[in-house]
Design a protein around this motif. Structure first.
Motif, PDB file in Angstrom:
ATOM      1  N   UNK A   1       0.826  -1.212   0.000  1.00 44.81           N
ATOM      2  CA  UNK A   1       0.000   0.000   0.000  1.00 44.81           C
ATOM      3  C   UNK A   1       0.862   1.265   0.000  1.00 44.81           C
ATOM      4  N   UNK A   2       0.344   2.303  -0.661  1.00 44.31           N
ATOM      5  CA  UNK A   2       1.053   3.586  -0.685  1.00 44.31           C
ATOM      6  C   UNK A   2       0.404   4.469   0.360  1.00 44.31           C
ATOM      7  N   UNK A   3       0.994   4.502   1.548  1.00 46.87           N
ATOM      8  CA  UNK A   3       0.364   5.259   2.636  1.00 46.87           C
ATOM      9  C   UNK A   3       0.854   6.684   2.701  1.00 46.87           C
ATOM     10  N   UNK A   4       2.079   6.877   2.179  1.00 52.93           N
ATOM     11  CA  UNK A   4       2.670   8.205   2.261  1.00 52.93           C
ATOM     12  C   UNK A   4       3.297   8.571   0.925  1.00 52.93           C
ATOM     13  N   UNK A   5       3.344   9.869   0.636  1.00 49.91           N
ATOM     14  CA  UNK A   5       4.114  10.258  -0.534  1.00 49.91           C
ATOM     15  C   UNK A   5       5.603  10.054  -0.254  1.00 49.91           C
ATOM     16  N   UNK A   6       6.460   9.956  -1.240  1.00 48.85           N
ATOM     17  CA  UNK A   6       6.140  10.019  -2.668  1.00 48.85           C
ATOM     18  C   UNK A   6       5.636   8.690  -3.240  1.00 48.85           C
ATOM     19  N   UNK A   7       4.823   8.791  -4.261  1.00 48.77           N
ATOM     20  CA  UNK A   7       4.355   7.611  -4.992  1.00 48.77           C
ATOM     21  C   UNK A   7       5.560   6.974  -5.706  1.00 48.77           C
ATOM     22  N   UNK A   8       5.741   5.658  -5.570  1.00 45.67           N
ATOM     23  CA  UNK A   8       6.907   5.016  -6.199  1.00 45.67           C
ATOM     24  C   UNK A   8       6.745   4.889  -7.714  1.00 45.67           C
ATOM     25  N   UNK A   9       6.744   6.022  -8.382  1.00 47.03           N
ATOM     26  CA  UNK A   9       6.344   6.040  -9.798  1.00 47.03           C
ATOM     27  C   UNK A   9       7.279   5.216 -10.683  1.00 47.03           C
ATOM     28  N   UNK A  10       8.565   5.170 -10.344  1.00 48.04           N
ATOM     29  CA  UNK A  10       9.460   4.435 -11.240  1.00 48.04           C
ATOM     30  C   UNK A  10       9.501   2.932 -10.940  1.00 48.04           C
ATOM     31  N   UNK A  11       8.733   2.495  -9.941  1.00 48.79           N
ATOM     32  CA  UNK A  11       8.556   1.044  -9.747  1.00 48.79           C
ATOM     33  C   UNK A  11       7.360   0.534 -10.545  1.00 48.79           C
ATOM     34  N   UNK A  12       6.448   1.428 -10.887  1.00 48.04           N
ATOM     35  CA  UNK A  12       5.188   0.998 -11.496  1.00 48.04           C
ATOM     36  C   UNK A  12       5.372   0.268 -12.832  1.00 48.04           C
ATOM     37  N   UNK A  13       6.217   0.785 -13.758  1.00 48.00           N
ATOM     38  CA  UNK A  13       6.311   0.095 -15.051  1.00 48.00           C
ATOM     39  C   UNK A  13       6.706  -1.375 -14.902  1.00 48.00           C
ATOM     40  N   UNK A  14       7.800  -1.625 -14.180  1.00 47.33           N
ATOM     41  CA  UNK A  14       8.278  -3.005 -14.078  1.00 47.33           C
ATOM     42  C   UNK A  14       7.432  -3.860 -13.149  1.00 47.33           C
ATOM     43  N   UNK A  15       6.997  -3.284 -12.030  1.00 47.87           N
ATOM     44  CA  UNK A  15       6.348  -4.093 -11.015  1.00 47.87           C
ATOM     45  C   UNK A  15       4.921  -4.488 -11.373  1.00 47.87           C
ATOM     46  N   UNK A  16       4.177  -3.598 -12.035  1.00 50.43           N
ATOM     47  CA  UNK A  16       2.794  -4.000 -12.314  1.00 50.43           C
ATOM     48  C   UNK A  16       2.395  -3.903 -13.788  1.00 50.43           C
ATOM     49  N   UNK A  17       3.106  -3.127 -14.583  1.00 50.71           N
ATOM     50  CA  UNK A  17       2.670  -2.985 -15.979  1.00 50.71           C
ATOM     51  C   UNK A  17       3.438  -3.906 -16.929  1.00 50.71           C
ATOM     52  N   UNK A  18       4.444  -4.581 -16.403  1.00 55.66           N
ATOM     53  CA  UNK A  18       5.285  -5.461 -17.228  1.00 55.66           C
ATOM     54  C   UNK A  18       5.918  -4.676 -18.388  1.00 55.66           C
ATOM     55  N   UNK A  19       6.367  -3.499 -18.052  1.00 56.28           N
ATOM     56  CA  UNK A  19       7.041  -2.630 -19.016  1.00 56.28           C
ATOM     57  C   UNK A  19       8.414  -2.313 -18.449  1.00 56.28           C
ATOM     58  N   UNK A  20       9.435  -2.345 -19.299  1.00 59.82           N
ATOM     59  CA  UNK A  20      10.775  -2.012 -18.807  1.00 59.82           C
ATOM     60  C   UNK A  20      11.000  -0.516 -18.825  1.00 59.82           C
ATOM     61  N   UNK A  21      11.728  -0.062 -17.804  1.00 57.79           N
ATOM     62  CA  UNK A  21      12.109   1.347 -17.743  1.00 57.79           C
ATOM     63  C   UNK A  21      13.594   1.422 -18.061  1.00 57.79           C
TER      64      UNK A  21
END
Lengths: 243, 116
Positions: free
Chosen positions: A30-50
């Motif tokens: 869960x994201x309880x506090x900022x900052x949002x881990x935006x650069x984890x999102x592509x690899x961790x849930x979208x199956x996209x490489x950064x």
């Protein structure tokens, strides 16, 4: 390149961004506090490489800051925005990642699948599906991606919580443009609107660091949430913002 | 030594352990740009200390990753130079052994080292 996309309301874009964050909460943490881990999102849930590279050289355009290849599931960020090498670019970097995620989530469906034509190639096409330059913000797809990035990096609940912690339950801050008219008349500033913007930026700069966004991006989000509003002699100016 | 091989191995291990590029780069103390280029084989493998940090972060044997990077740990030349004749001859002889024989020999040597 400009891609034709369907019109999307602010609400619809926010819902898409929220859905991505909810997936992260469900699949990672869960994201309880900022900052949002935006650069984890592509690899961790979208199956996209950064990836990071010299996009300006790679694509032969010296205003390229981000590019997405749909068929190979890759997002490239220009290395001039690397948050470790250039810590002062962190806000720009994070916004660009959010922006490219938006293209992946919102616009993948509008771009013809090149994978079928790629069977003869090793690797990917030299041209990205979407190239983001510093100047093409006027196109609808680019505008939508910017809005998405804003919602993704500054989710409503987290911003409202941070605002309350800073200002208590106080209602929106009103910036009366009439107050600034005198300064503008004296020729000290370009316009009273610019003064209001500066004042709003002061307030936004308190919250921007914890969300790791630029002051400008935070100001726009706070205005958008109706927490800061421009008024003229008590008359609200940006009525569509509240909500 | 093929830089693509080293990079691909690091990427496979990192992705297998669900660590994002950015998090891993932070963990091993390099920039994500550098890591992205190493993993894609655009850059050669990094220096020994960084390879060792990769190994630690990925729970891998450092000597194996170093070999994949075309390097040997810097303590080995020192060890060999201390007893050049014996160790060189020992290594030349032992290098002909099969992996299982080598494992047996290592266990034997470890036993000899231990005070009884």
């Amino acid at each position: 390149m400009e891609i034709k996309v369907a019109r999307l309301s602010e609400r619809a874009i926010e819902a898409e961004a929220t859905a991505v964050l909810e997936r992260y909460t469900k699949e990672c943490e869960p994201i309880r506090m900022p900052p949002v881990p935006v650069d984890d999102l592509p690899e961790m849930i979208l199956k996209v490489r950064l990836e990071f590279d010299d996009l300006r050289k790679m694509l032969g355009r010296n205003d390229a800051i981000g590019a997405t290849w749909f068929e190979t599931h890759e997002i490239y960020i220009d290395q001039s925005l690397d948050p470790t090498d250039y810590p002062r670019k962190r806000g720009r970097y994070r916004f660009t990642v959010g922006h490219e995620i938006a293209h992946w989530v919102l616009h993948r469906r509008y771009v013809p699948d090149r994978a079928a034509q790629m069977t003869f190639f090793e690797g990917r096409s030299p041209e990205p599906s979407i190239l983001c330059r510093e100047a093409n913000k006027r196109e609808p797809a680019e505008w939508q991606a910017d809005r998405f990035a804003s919602y993704l990096l500054m989710p409503r609940d987290l911003v409202l919580k941070a605002w309350r912690e800073l200002h208590g339950q106080e209602g929106p801050w009103l910036f009366d443009l009439q107050k600034y008219q005198a300064a503008a008349a004296n020729g000290f500033v370009d316009s009273y609107d610019a003064v209001a913007k500066t004042m709003m930026n002061h307030l936004a700069s308190d919250l921007a660091p914890q969300f790791e966004v630029s002051t400008e991006a935070m100001r726009i989000r706070l205005e958008n949430l109706g927490l800061m509003q421009k008024v003229q002699g008590g008359q609200l100016l940006n009525l569509e913002a509240a909500g | 030594m093929d830089p693509k091989k080293f990079g691909a191995r690091i990427r496979a291990l990192r992705e297998g352990q669900q660590i994002s590029l950015r998090k891993f780069a932070d963990k091993v103390g390099i920039s994500p740009t550098y890591l992205s280029k190493i993993e894609r084989g655009e850059f050669p493998p990094p220096g020994e200390e960084t390879v060792k940090r990769f190994a630690e972060a990925l729970d891998q044997d450092p000597d194996e990753l170093l070999a994949l990077a075309g390097k040997v740990s810097s303590d080995l030349p020192v060890i060999i130079r201390q007893r050049p004749r014996e160790l060189a001859s020992f290594l030349r002889t032992a290098s002909a052994l099969s992996p299982s024989e080598m494992a047996k020999l290592t266990r034997y040597v470890e036993k000899m080292k231990r005070p009884t």
